[in-house]
Write a protein that holds these residues in place. Sequence first.
Motif, PDB file in Angstrom:
ATOM      1  N   TYR A  62       0.838  -1.204   0.000  1.00 31.08           N
ATOM      2  CA  TYR A  62       0.000   0.000   0.000  1.00 31.08           C
ATOM      3  C   TYR A  62       0.865   1.243   0.000  1.00 31.08           C
ATOM      4  CZ  TYR A  62      -3.897  -3.081   1.270  1.00 31.08           C
ATOM      5  OH  TYR A  62      -4.837  -4.066   1.290  1.00 31.08           O
ATOM      6  N   ARG A  64       3.315   2.876  -1.189  1.00 27.65           N
ATOM      7  CA  ARG A  64       4.480   2.542  -2.015  1.00 27.65           C
ATOM      8  C   ARG A  64       5.092   1.299  -1.381  1.00 27.65           C
ATOM      9  NH1 ARG A  64       5.133   7.517  -0.342  1.00 27.65           N
ATOM     10  NH2 ARG A  64       6.724   6.852   1.122  1.00 27.65           N
TER      11      ARG A  64
ATOM     12  N   THR B   6      -2.433  15.599  -3.043  1.00 30.66           N
ATOM     13  CA  THR B   6      -2.198  15.045  -4.380  1.00 30.66           C
ATOM     14  C   THR B   6      -0.718  14.726  -4.528  1.00 30.66           C
ATOM     15  OG1 THR B   6      -3.983  16.440  -5.203  1.00 30.66           O
ATOM     16  CG2 THR B   6      -2.551  15.432  -6.846  1.00 30.66           C
ATOM     17  N   LYS B  40      -1.685  10.077  -7.262  1.00 36.01           N
ATOM     18  CA  LYS B  40      -2.552   9.570  -6.199  1.00 36.01           C
ATOM     19  C   LYS B  40      -3.243  10.725  -5.517  1.00 36.01           C
ATOM     20  CE  LYS B  40       0.737   6.124  -4.862  1.00 36.01           C
ATOM     21  NZ  LYS B  40       1.949   6.113  -4.104  1.00 36.01           N
ATOM     22  N   SER B  41      -4.468  10.473  -5.096  1.00 32.69           N
ATOM     23  CA  SER B  41      -5.198  11.463  -4.315  1.00 32.69           C
ATOM     24  C   SER B  41      -5.511  10.854  -2.953  1.00 32.69           C
ATOM     25  CB  SER B  41      -6.471  11.835  -5.060  1.00 32.69           C
ATOM     26  OG  SER B  41      -7.263  12.656  -4.247  1.00 32.69           O
ATOM     27  N   ILE B  42      -5.131  11.549  -1.902  1.00 31.49           N
ATOM     28  CA  ILE B  42      -5.317  11.034  -0.540  1.00 31.49           C
ATOM     29  C   ILE B  42      -6.100  12.069   0.265  1.00 31.49           C
ATOM     30  CG2 ILE B  42      -4.109  10.247   1.555  1.00 31.49           C
ATOM     31  CD1 ILE B  42      -1.631   9.784  -0.371  1.00 31.49           C
TER      32      ILE B  42
END
Lengths: 233, 84
Positions: A62, A64, B6, B40-42
């Motif tokens: 998850y 990286r 982001t 990636k969006s977190i």
Amino acid sequence: MTVATKPLFGVVIFPGSNCERDTVHVIKNVIGAPVREIWHKDSSLDGVDAVVLPGGFSYGDYLRCGAIARFSPIIETVIEFARSGGIVIGICNGFQILLESGLLPGALIGNASRKFICRNVYVRVERNNIPATDGIEKGEILEIPIAHHDGNYICDAKTMAELEANGRIVLRYCDENGDVTPASNPNGSMGNIAGICNAEGNVFGLMPHPERCAETLLGNTDGRRFFESLCSR
Amino acid sequence: MKAQVTVTLREGILDPQGKAVEHALKSLGFDSVSSVRVGKSIEVELNGLSPEEAGKQVDEMCRKLLSNPVTENFSVKLAEPAGE
């Protein structure tokens, strides 16, 4: 050599590790060295002489690969152990954890082919005066399996120059004749890098899996050489 | 308070996933596509912090865990939930 003179190995197990059994088996039953399994939530290495971070998919890869395992309680202890000269070997996911923890420089990103690659490759031993390779000749060609999706080594130009200048590239992917070529690079790694060490040589990370080729029964014993080197000291 | 993080790959870092998406878009007929990068969006929900403190903490989260400075850049957008 009696068992007592061999180093005590510690193999760290994270949730999602899947090569720890093979690693423990090779150390214990093939090499005949004492070995202890260490849970990632432990904070003590309990007197081991060498630590192995095994392959697998710690925390499901998850975020990286290795990014979350790097914050397991045991890793702080492993970092201290490494900084004081202790031997630390990271295999595959273990290599990724060493990079995330900052014990080794650079990063491993997705294979250039976008594929998970599981096959034998050839690597050339570029350095043999570190604990993990001092029983192997410089320039020797070993055949070892790789099994990864994120094995594409990358670092900035300054780091690469430093790795090259100080002989910190321990293994490079090559063809069966030992020639380091683009065609023999399975994953796109810069400089065909398959394994690097820290400046002192006591921390070594590699993508290939030596624990998967350490027995005659399996048709290849090249991987045994690293474990034997570690025991020859 | 919600933080929208982001994470994108740094320029020059090979993005095989982005390349695959780019090829798929082109094969769908979107001929004007010249490049695709996948990131990636977190979303991080935070309680009891001032926007300033939240910004500081999320920045630290990004540096420590959410991004890898060797390969990635990050940006943070803070949003106060409606009605607060």
